[in-house]
Design a protein around this motif. Structure first.
Motif, short mmCIF file in Angstrom:
data_model
loop_
_atom_site.label_atom_id
_atom_site.label_comp_id
_atom_site.label_asym_id
_atom_site.label_seq_id
_atom_site.Cartn_x
_atom_site.Cartn_y
_atom_site.Cartn_z
N ALA A 204 0.81 -1.21 0.00
CA ALA A 204 0.00 0.00 0.00
C ALA A 204 0.85 1.27 0.00
O ALA A 204 0.31 2.38 0.01
N ALA A 205 2.17 1.11 0.00
CA ALA A 205 3.08 2.26 0.09
C ALA A 205 3.44 2.76 -1.30
O ALA A 205 3.16 2.12 -2.32
N THR A 206 4.09 3.92 -1.35
CA THR A 206 4.55 4.48 -2.62
C THR A 206 5.79 3.73 -3.10
O THR A 206 6.48 3.06 -2.31
N PRO A 207 6.13 3.84 -4.38
CA PRO A 207 7.37 3.19 -4.86
C PRO A 207 8.61 3.65 -4.10
O PRO A 207 9.50 2.83 -3.82
N ARG A 208 8.68 4.93 -3.74
CA ARG A 208 9.82 5.42 -2.98
C ARG A 208 9.89 4.73 -1.62
O ARG A 208 10.95 4.28 -1.17
N GLU A 209 8.75 4.65 -0.95
CA GLU A 209 8.71 4.01 0.36
C GLU A 209 9.09 2.53 0.26
O GLU A 209 9.82 2.01 1.11
N ARG A 210 8.58 1.87 -0.77
CA ARG A 210 8.89 0.44 -0.93
C ARG A 210 10.39 0.23 -1.13
O ARG A 210 10.98 -0.72 -0.61
N GLN A 211 11.01 1.14 -1.87
CA GLN A 211 12.45 1.01 -2.10
C GLN A 211 13.24 1.25 -0.82
O GLN A 211 14.23 0.56 -0.54
N PHE A 212 12.79 2.20 -0.02
CA PHE A 212 13.46 2.46 1.26
C PHE A 212 13.30 1.26 2.18
O PHE A 212 14.25 0.83 2.84
N ILE A 213 12.09 0.69 2.22
CA ILE A 213 11.85 -0.50 3.05
C ILE A 213 12.76 -1.64 2.62
O ILE A 213 13.37 -2.33 3.44
N ALA A 214 12.88 -1.84 1.31
CA ALA A 214 13.73 -2.92 0.81
C ALA A 214 15.19 -2.69 1.18
O ALA A 214 15.92 -3.65 1.49
#
Length: 444
Positions: free
Chosen positions: A83-93
């Protein structure tokens, strides 16, 4: 949708309260302020980006248990990442890769973030952290330059650029970026730190000492590393100017005692005490206090640079835990693979040499530490921090009778640092031992 303090869209379940804590992390992290840890107050906020930030704070403990503390938050962040933005998903990864010990993947994700989302300066700063620990200063510079067109209005980016330029030995560019950051925001301690590196490297010792004294009034609300490390830099200027009493006072009042259980505060203390002794200063019983904290670090093996500093401290304090740490470094070296070869090929010989030096076996130090020195960059740390190991090697050369080799190393340093009274004293003693006392005036 909410946006963070740098204008990046964020997906939040906790609304304004969560945003305030996330902004404390984002801006506090890039500003080197203690409020970055305020995000820990959002432990129960399911927002993926918040959970990733909490995980990052845990990982910064740089301890053997840090990954275990971070992992539940990584899992929560990953569970909501859809449910997060692509930027957030990349930071999480990227944070997940860090928790798994996969630093190359984490770096690759932060580099992509710098290109695709250049105002995510918390990601950039975290990428700098990993690259710095791998000795990849060109990577630091490349990442910061990628963000510059979109984030030139942020003083902290100029501070990051300044340090990256300095670590790449581009001192004029580093000074320009540091002064740009400070002109934009006088309280920019990372830029202060970068400029201190420049002034030390260029031998502008009095100027550096005066500069840090002037801006030190702004060092409020900082994390313990930043405040103790900037005072550590002030102590280096004072030590080269032969102000031993000032250095001891800085150690007692500013460098040691802020967060004694934190890794970076411990290595600041070890490094300064060792440098004081190398300069001929009696540090009294100070090693004993530091060693009590270092003894808890023997099983960490998180970063080789840290372990080598712990080893020096334990060795100088005469603690038996030094042998335990050396054995654990050896085991970590045996387990090293292609992506962490520095443990086996650099940290292991350096560890043997450093412990030998602490115990007076200077010939072994010359042999083993000398083997590691050409590749010491790979263990991380800055030029100024790693200079401790070069000073130890030089001391071992002198004490083991390799006077010609010592002269070959010391004289260029003296030429580069004409204001250094410490180096002048060392050189005078060395030339006397070489039978060149009558020619000293040609060297000093």
């Amino acid at each position: 949708m909410w946006t963070d303090t740098l204008g990046n869209p964020v997906t939040l379940d906790g609304g304004g309260a969560s945003l305030a804590l996330l902004n404390d992390f984002v801006e506090g992290f890039i500003a080197s302020e203690a409020r970055a840890a305020n995000v820990l107050q959002a432990q129960h906020d399911p927002s993926p980006i918040v959970q990733a930030a909490i995980a990052a704070v845990h990982l910064f403990a740089e301890s053997a248990t840090a990954a275990a503390s971070a992992r539940p938050h990584v899992l929560r962040a990953q569970a909501g990442a859809h449910a997060a933005t692509p930027r957030e998903r990349q930071f999480i990864a990227a944070v997940a890769a860090w928790a798994d010990g996969d630093i190359p993947s984490a770096v690759a994700l932060h580099e992509a973030q710098a290109r695709e989302h250049p105002r995510d300066l918390a990601s950039l700063k975290l990428g700098h952290y990993h690259l710095f620990n791998r000795g990849d200063s060109p990577g630091m510079l490349r990442m910061a330059l990628a963000a510059l067109p979109a984030a030139a209005d942020v003083p902290y980016l100029h501070g990051m650029l300044a340090f990256a330029w300095e670590q790449c030995h581009a001192l004029d560019e580093a000074e320009t970026q540091a002064r740009t950051a400070i002109a934009m925001r006088r309280k920019e301690p990372w830029a202060h730190h970068a400029l201190a590196h420049v002034l030390l490297t260029q031998g502008r010792l009095h100027e550096g000492h005066d500069f840090l004294a002037d801006v030190s009034e702004t060092w409020t609300g900082l994390n313990s590393f930043m405040v103790t490390h900037n005072w550590w830099h002030q102590a280096l200027f004072a030590l080269d100017l032969d102000r031993a009493d000032e250095v001891l006072a800085l150690y007692d009042q500013q460098v040691w005692g802020v967060a004694c259980d934190y890794t970076q505060d411990q290595v600041n203390a070890v490094s300064l005490l060792a440098r004081l002794e190398l300069a001929g200063v009696d540090v009294g019983s100070r090693w004993d206090d530091v060693a009590g904290y270092l003894a808890r670090r023997t099983a960490d093996q998180v970063l080789p640079f840290l372990d080598l500093q712990y080893l020096v401290g334990l060795g100088r304090a005469g603690r038996p835990e030094a042998d335990t740490l050396l054995a654990n470094i050896a085991a970590r070296a045996r387990a090293a693979g292609p992506t962490d070869a520095a443990w086996a090929e650099v940290a292991w010989p350096a560890a043997r040499g450093l412990l030998a030096w602490t115990r007076g076996d200077h010939a072994a130090c010359v042999r083993d530490l000398g083997q590691a020195l050409p590749r010491l960059l790979e263990i991380g740390g800055s030029h100024a921090q790693r200079d401790l190991f070069a000073q130890i090697h030089l001391d071992a050369l002198v004490r083991s009778g390799h006077l010609g080799g010592a002269q070959n190393l010391l004289q260029p340093q003296l030429r580069a640092q004409p204001e250094s009274r410490r180096l002048r004293r060392q050189a005078a003693a060395l030339y006397a031992a070489l039978g060149l006392g009558g020619a000293t005036e040609h060297f000093l």
